[in-house]
Design a protein around this motif. Structure first.
Motif, PDB file in Angstrom:
ATOM      1  N   TRP A  72      75.559  62.421 -24.515  1.00 50.22           N
ATOM      2  CA  TRP A  72      74.269  62.081 -25.119  1.00 50.22           C
ATOM      3  C   TRP A  72      73.350  61.511 -24.054  1.00 50.22           C
ATOM      4  O   TRP A  72      73.802  60.975 -23.054  1.00 50.22           O
ATOM      5  N   ALA A 132      69.156  63.594 -26.863  1.00 49.61           N
ATOM      6  CA  ALA A 132      69.903  64.853 -26.797  1.00 49.61           C
ATOM      7  C   ALA A 132      71.382  64.543 -26.968  1.00 49.61           C
ATOM      8  O   ALA A 132      71.927  63.698 -26.251  1.00 49.61           O
ATOM      9  N   GLN A 160      75.388  66.257 -27.473  1.00 48.19           N
ATOM     10  CA  GLN A 160      76.219  67.449 -27.349  1.00 48.19           C
ATOM     11  C   GLN A 160      77.488  67.245 -28.165  1.00 48.19           C
ATOM     12  O   GLN A 160      78.172  66.228 -28.010  1.00 48.19           O
ATOM     13  N   LEU A 196      73.812  71.798 -27.893  1.00 44.61           N
ATOM     14  CA  LEU A 196      72.975  70.683 -27.482  1.00 44.61           C
ATOM     15  C   LEU A 196      71.876  70.539 -28.524  1.00 44.61           C
ATOM     16  O   LEU A 196      71.085  71.457 -28.739  1.00 44.61           O
ATOM     17  N   GLU A 197      71.843  69.377 -29.170  1.00 42.58           N
ATOM     18  CA  GLU A 197      70.905  69.164 -30.265  1.00 42.58           C
ATOM     19  C   GLU A 197      70.037  67.952 -29.956  1.00 42.58           C
ATOM     20  O   GLU A 197      70.504  66.972 -29.367  1.00 42.58           O
ATOM     21  N   PRO A 213      69.651  73.801 -32.556  1.00 45.04           N
ATOM     22  CA  PRO A 213      70.450  73.467 -31.362  1.00 45.04           C
ATOM     23  C   PRO A 213      70.346  74.526 -30.272  1.00 45.04           C
ATOM     24  O   PRO A 213      70.101  75.708 -30.538  1.00 45.04           O
ATOM     25  N   VAL A 256      76.631  75.432 -24.400  1.00 39.78           N
ATOM     26  CA  VAL A 256      76.601  74.261 -23.531  1.00 39.78           C
ATOM     27  C   VAL A 256      77.983  73.620 -23.511  1.00 39.78           C
ATOM     28  O   VAL A 256      78.612  73.448 -24.555  1.00 39.78           O
ATOM     29  N   TYR A 287      79.599  70.172 -21.797  1.00 39.89           N
ATOM     30  CA  TYR A 287      79.460  68.959 -20.994  1.00 39.89           C
ATOM     31  C   TYR A 287      78.317  69.086 -19.986  1.00 39.89           C
ATOM     32  O   TYR A 287      78.471  68.825 -18.806  1.00 39.89           O
ATOM     33  N   SER A 288      77.148  69.475 -20.470  1.00 34.57           N
ATOM     34  CA  SER A 288      76.014  69.677 -19.585  1.00 34.57           C
ATOM     35  C   SER A 288      75.387  68.351 -19.184  1.00 34.57           C
ATOM     36  O   SER A 288      75.343  67.402 -19.968  1.00 34.57           O
ATOM     37  N   VAL A 322      71.993  66.441 -18.801  1.00 36.67           N
ATOM     38  CA  VAL A 322      70.667  66.551 -19.396  1.00 36.67           C
ATOM     39  C   VAL A 322      69.741  65.626 -18.632  1.00 36.67           C
ATOM     40  O   VAL A 322      70.037  64.443 -18.462  1.00 36.67           O
ATOM     41  N   PHE A 342      68.747  71.242 -18.417  1.00 36.11           N
ATOM     42  CA  PHE A 342      70.160  71.209 -18.781  1.00 36.11           C
ATOM     43  C   PHE A 342      70.889  72.301 -18.013  1.00 36.11           C
ATOM     44  O   PHE A 342      70.266  73.191 -17.422  1.00 36.11           O
ATOM     45  N   ARG A 353      73.945  75.281 -17.962  1.00 42.66           N
ATOM     46  CA  ARG A 353      74.906  76.148 -18.648  1.00 42.66           C
ATOM     47  C   ARG A 353      76.034  76.427 -17.670  1.00 42.66           C
ATOM     48  O   ARG A 353      75.804  76.924 -16.566  1.00 42.66           O
TER      49      ARG A 353
END
Length: 691
Positions: free
Chosen positions: A127, A137, A139, A150-151, A164, A168, A170-171, A173, A186, A188
Motif C-alpha cells: 500500500w 494505492a 495491492q 492495484l486499486e 483496478p 501487478v 508486489y509493484s 508505487v 507502477f 509490471r
C-alpha cells in the motif's frame, strides 16, 4: 518399495536425453495441478498425513504456545501525510493486518482484507498513500498466488475511485506530486504479456491508456520505481538474482512525466545499487560497486555516473550493509545504515561531511528492517529478536530510539534465550559459522538445524513464534550460515551459487556433523529444516547423506532441478542456479538435484520427511514437493514416514494467522515426534512475571 504410486506413469514417456545423459522423470504427471490422477494422489497423501498427526503428542501444546506468542499488537512502519498517519495494524485474534488512518486520537479502518473476503484467502500485499493523503494505492491478491490487482481507494471512506489496474505483483508505487496528478508510476513484473516495465497511470483515465515510460531490457529482469523529493524519478532493473542491477535517474521538474529523460547512473556494470536523494539534493547509493559487502557513496543527480562517486560510508569486511536512510535537514545530513553480522543487526549514524560514525543503541540482539527516513528529519525502523515480536521505533538525531505508538512504550517480558556461534569445516576446508539458540541450561537433545543458502540473502534473527515455542518446549535451534546466502557478502553468495551449489549442500552436511560431534544432539535427535531454496538445500543434503539426521522439514521446496525453469518463477532464477540448456550447468544441476538423486539411488533408508506444498504457489511451484514426495515414497525403506502436507487456497507468501499457526504446529510437532522431544522433556520457560 511402496505400492501406492498410482500417479507413476510410464517412465519411458517421460524420458529424455540431455547433453548425452538419459534423464528419467517418472512423476512428471504430477506437474498437472488439476488432473484427476494428481487429485487422487493428493487425497491419499492427505489421509496419510492425518493418520500420522494423531501420533504427534506435542501438536496441541505447540499450537497453543505459538498462538499465545503472536497475540500482541503489531504495527507497520507509519507513513505521515499532512496530519494523517497511515499504517497497518494487527491485533490479537486478527487473521490479517488491516490498513488504518490515525488522525490525532482518532483511528479508523481504511481497508480490511477480511471485510473484502471473509474466507481469509485475500491478503493486503502492499500500500502507498498519495502525497496529500487523499488517496491510497493498495495491492491485493487471493489464494496465495501473489498475482493481484492495484486499486486506488479514497482515504476518506475507503471506497474505490476507479477500476483496478490488473497484472501487478508486489509493484513499487510512486505517486507524483499534486501538480502532475493524481497519478503514479507502477511496475509490471510478471504479467506474461510482454509489458514488463515501469508505467504511468493517471487516476480517472480511460482503461488501457497507461503510458509505458521504461520497458525492461530483458525477459528476466525485475523493474522498480521510486520518486524522491517530489522531483527525482529513480528506475531500476534487477537482473535475476546475481547481485546485478541497472539504474537510471530523471528530473521531473518542468518535464512531461510520461516521457522522462532518463539518465544512466550505471548500466551493464557488475554491481547492485539502491539509490535515494537526500535533503541536501545529492544522490546517495548503497552499492556493491567496489565493495562486495556494500558501501554508501554520494554524487550529484546531474552527474550520477560512477566516475563522480564519493564514498561516505565504507564497507565493513565482516558485515553486510543491508539498509540505509538519508535523514536530517539541508546542511545537517545524517546517513543511517543497518549492517548484519552473522544474523544480528547493527544500526549506526554517519556524518557524511566529517566521516564520523556513531553506534545507535538497539533494544537487544536482533533484526532491524524497513529503515526509512520520515518527514520530520528522523527515521522509523522495525526491530525484532528471537523472543520479541516486531515493533516500530522512531529515531531522532542524537537521541535513543523510542517505541511507536507511544502506548506501546513498555517493553514486553522476554523468554531468556542464549545464542552462541560455533564453526565447522566444510568438505573443501572452508570454515562455516553456525548460530545456536537454546534456553539457559538446555542440555543436549532434540535439535532443529535450519539452512537457506540462496539468492545472496543474509540470515537475520528476528522473531519466530515457531522457533521460540520449540525452544520453550526444550529443544535447540541452530542456523547454518552456508555459502549461497549473503551472510558474508557477495563472494560468499557466489561461492555457493550456480555450478557451486553443491558447496552449500556440503556446508550444511558439515554443520550437522559438527552438532553431533560436539555432543549437542545425536543423529536420532536432529531434524533439518528449510523452506523454498532452503527446502532444496535440506533435501539435497538428505539425498546425499540419508544417514545425516532423523527427520527433514522441506517447506515449498525446489526439488527437480532439471525442470525448475519450467515451474513457478524458475525462469527468473537462471543466474542463481544455472540452466539445463548449458551442458556444464546441467551436469551440476543433475548432480545435486534431490529428485534425481533419489530416483538414481534405489531403495534407501531415508529419515522421516515432511514436505509442504501450496496449491497457489506461483514462486517455486507446487509440483516440486509433489514429485519429490512420490520419488521418496517409492525409494524409502524402513519405518520412517514420508509425508506431504498440501494446502489449497494459499501460496508461497502471506496467509491468515490461523493457517500459519496450523502449518507451524504441524511441522514442529512432526519434528518433535521424530527427534524424541516429548511432553516429558517439555521445560516450558515462562517470563519472570509468570513464575
Amino acid at each position: 518399495m511402496r505400492a501406492d504410486q498410482e500417479a507413476r506413469l510410464d517412465s519411458e514417456s517421460f524420458t529424455q536425453t540431455l547433453h548425452g545423459h538419459r534423464v528419467v522423470d517418472p512423476y512428471q504427471g504430477l506437474e498437472q495441478d488439476e488432473s484427476p490422477e494428481t487429485k487422487r494422489w493428493l487425497a491419499d497423501r492427505d489421509a496419510e498425513l492425518r493418520a500420522a498427526a494423531t501420533q504427534w503428542p506435542l501438536r496441541a501444546d505447540l499450537a497453543d504456545d505459538i498462538r499465545g506468542l503472536v497475540s500482541g499488537v503489531l504495527w507497520s512502519v507509519p507513513q505521515t501525510r499532512g496530519t494523517a498517519v497511515f499504517a497497518t495494524r494487527r491485533d490479537a485474534g486478527d487473521e490479517h493486518p488491516r490498513l488504518v488512518v490515525v488522525e490525532g486520537d482518532h483511528e479508523r479502518v481504511l481497508f480490511d482484507p477480511l471485510a473484502v473476503d471473509p474466507s481469509g484467502a485475500t491478503t493486503l500485499d502492499a500500500w502507498e498513500p498519495s502525497p496529500d493523503g487523499a488517496l491510497v494505492a493498495v495491492q491485493t491478491s487471493s489464494g496465495g498466488t501473489e498475482r493481484g490487482a492495484l486499486e486506488v481507494l479514497s482515504a476518506t471512506d475507503g471506497n474505490p475511485v476507479e477500476r483496478p489496474v490488473p497484472g501487478v505483483r508486489y509493484s513499487h508505487v510512486a505517486w507524483l506530486p499534486a501538480e502532475h496528478g493524481p497519478a503514479f508510476y507502477f511496475a509490471r513484473r510478471d504479467d506474461g504479456d510482454g509489458r514488463r516495465g515501469v508505467w504511468l497511470h493517471r487516476i480517472g483515465a480511460a482503461r488501457g491508456t497507461d503510458t509505458l515510460v521504461h520497458a525492461c531490457t530483458g525477459p528476466r529482469t525485475v523493474p522498480g520505481v521510486r520518486l524522491r523529493r517530489g522531483r527525482w524519478l529513480l528506475i531500476s532493473e534487477s537482473h535475476g538474482t546475481g547481485h546485478r542491477s541497472d539504474l537510471w535517474i530523471a528530473d521531473l521538474s518542468g518535464e512531461d512525466p510520461g516521457a522522462p529523460a532518463l539518465r544512466p547512473v550505471h548500466v551493464g556494470l557488475e554491481a547492485e545499487s539502491e539509490a535515494d536523494v537526500g535533503p541536501d539534493g545529492l544522490l546517495y547509493l548503497r552499492t556493491t560497486h567496489g565493495a562486495p559487502l556494500r558501501r554508501v557513496c554520494v554524487t550529484t543527480p546531474e552527474r550520477p555516473d560512477t566516475g563522480n562517486w564519493r564514498e561516505v560510508v565504507p564497507e565493513d569486511p565482516e558485515a553486510t550493509l543491508d539498509g540505509f536512510a538519508v535523514t536530517g535537514r539541508p546542511g545537517s545530513v545524517e546517513v543511517l545504515v543497518t549492517r548484519t553480522r552473522l544474523g544480528i543487526s547493527e544500526l549506526a549514524s554517519h556524518d557524511p561531511e566529517r566521516g564520523t560514525e556513531r553506534a545507535v543503541e538497539l533494544p537487544g540482539e536482533g533484526m532491524v528492517a524497513e529503515l526509512a527516513a520520515d518527514s520530520r528529519g528522523g527515521a522509523h525502523f522495525c526491530y525484532a529478536d528471537v523472543s520479541s515480536q516486531l515493533s516500530v521505533w522512531v529515531y531522532r538525531s542524537g537521541e535513543p530510539p523510542i517505541r511507536w505508538p507511544a502506548d506501546l512504550a513498555s517493553a514486553p517480558d522476554r523468554t531468556p534465550v542464549r545464542r552462541s556461534v560455533l564453526w565447522c569445516s566444510s568438505a573443501d576446508g572452508t570454515r562455516v559459522p553456525v548460530s545456536v539458540f537454546s534456553l539457559d541450561g538446555a542440555s543436549a537433545g532434540p535439535t532443529i538445524l535450519h539452512g537457506y543458502g540462496g539468492f545472496g540473502r543474509p540470515r537475520q534473527f528476528g522473531f519466530s513464534a515457531t522457533v521460540l515455542a520449540w525452544l520453550r518446549a526444550g529443544g535447540r535451534y541452530a542456523v547454518a550460515h552456508v555459502r549461497g546466502g549473503g551472510d558474508r557478502g557477495r563472494a560468499w553468495h557466489l561461492a555457493g551459487a550456480g555450478r557451486n551449489k553443491a558447496r552449500a549442500v556440503m556446508d550444511l552436511v558439515a554443520a550437522a556433523d559438527t552438532l553431533v560431534a560436539r555432543g549437542m544432539c545425536d543423529r536420532d535427535q536432529l531434524c533439518l529444516s528449510g523452506g523454498s531454496a532452503g527446502g532444496l538445500l535440506v533435501l539435497a543434503a538428505t539425498a546425499r547423506r540419508p544417514d545425516l539426521c532423523a527427520a527433514v522439514i522441506a517447506s515449498a521446496p525446489l526439488a527437480d532441478m532439471v525442470r525448475f525453469e519450467r515451474l513457478g518463477l524458475g525462469a527468473m532464477w537462471i543466474r542463481e542456479f544455472g540452466t539445463a540448456a548449458d551442458p556444464e550447468d546441467f551436469a551440476a544441476l543433475l548432480d545435486y538435484s534431490p529428485y534425481h538423486r533419489v530416483l538414481r539411488g534405489g531403495p534407501t533408508r531415508y529419515p522421516a520427511v515432511l514436505l509442504t506444498g501450496f496449491g497457489g504457489d506461483t514462486r517455486t511451484g507446487a509440483a516440486h514437493p509433489r514429485k519429490m514426495c512420490a520419488a521418496l515414497l517409492a525409494a524409502a525403506t524402513g519405518p520412517r514416514p514420508i509425508l506431504l502436507r498440501y494446502e489449497h487456497g494459499v501460496g508461497h507468501g502471506p496467509r491468515s494467522v490461523t493457517r500459519a499457526i496450523e502449518l507451524a504446529a504441524d511441522a514442529h510437532a512432526f519434528a518433535a515426534a521424530e527427534t524424541g522431544l516429548s511432553p516429558a522433556r517439555r521445560r516450558r520457560a515462562r517470563p519472570h512475571n509468570e513464575r
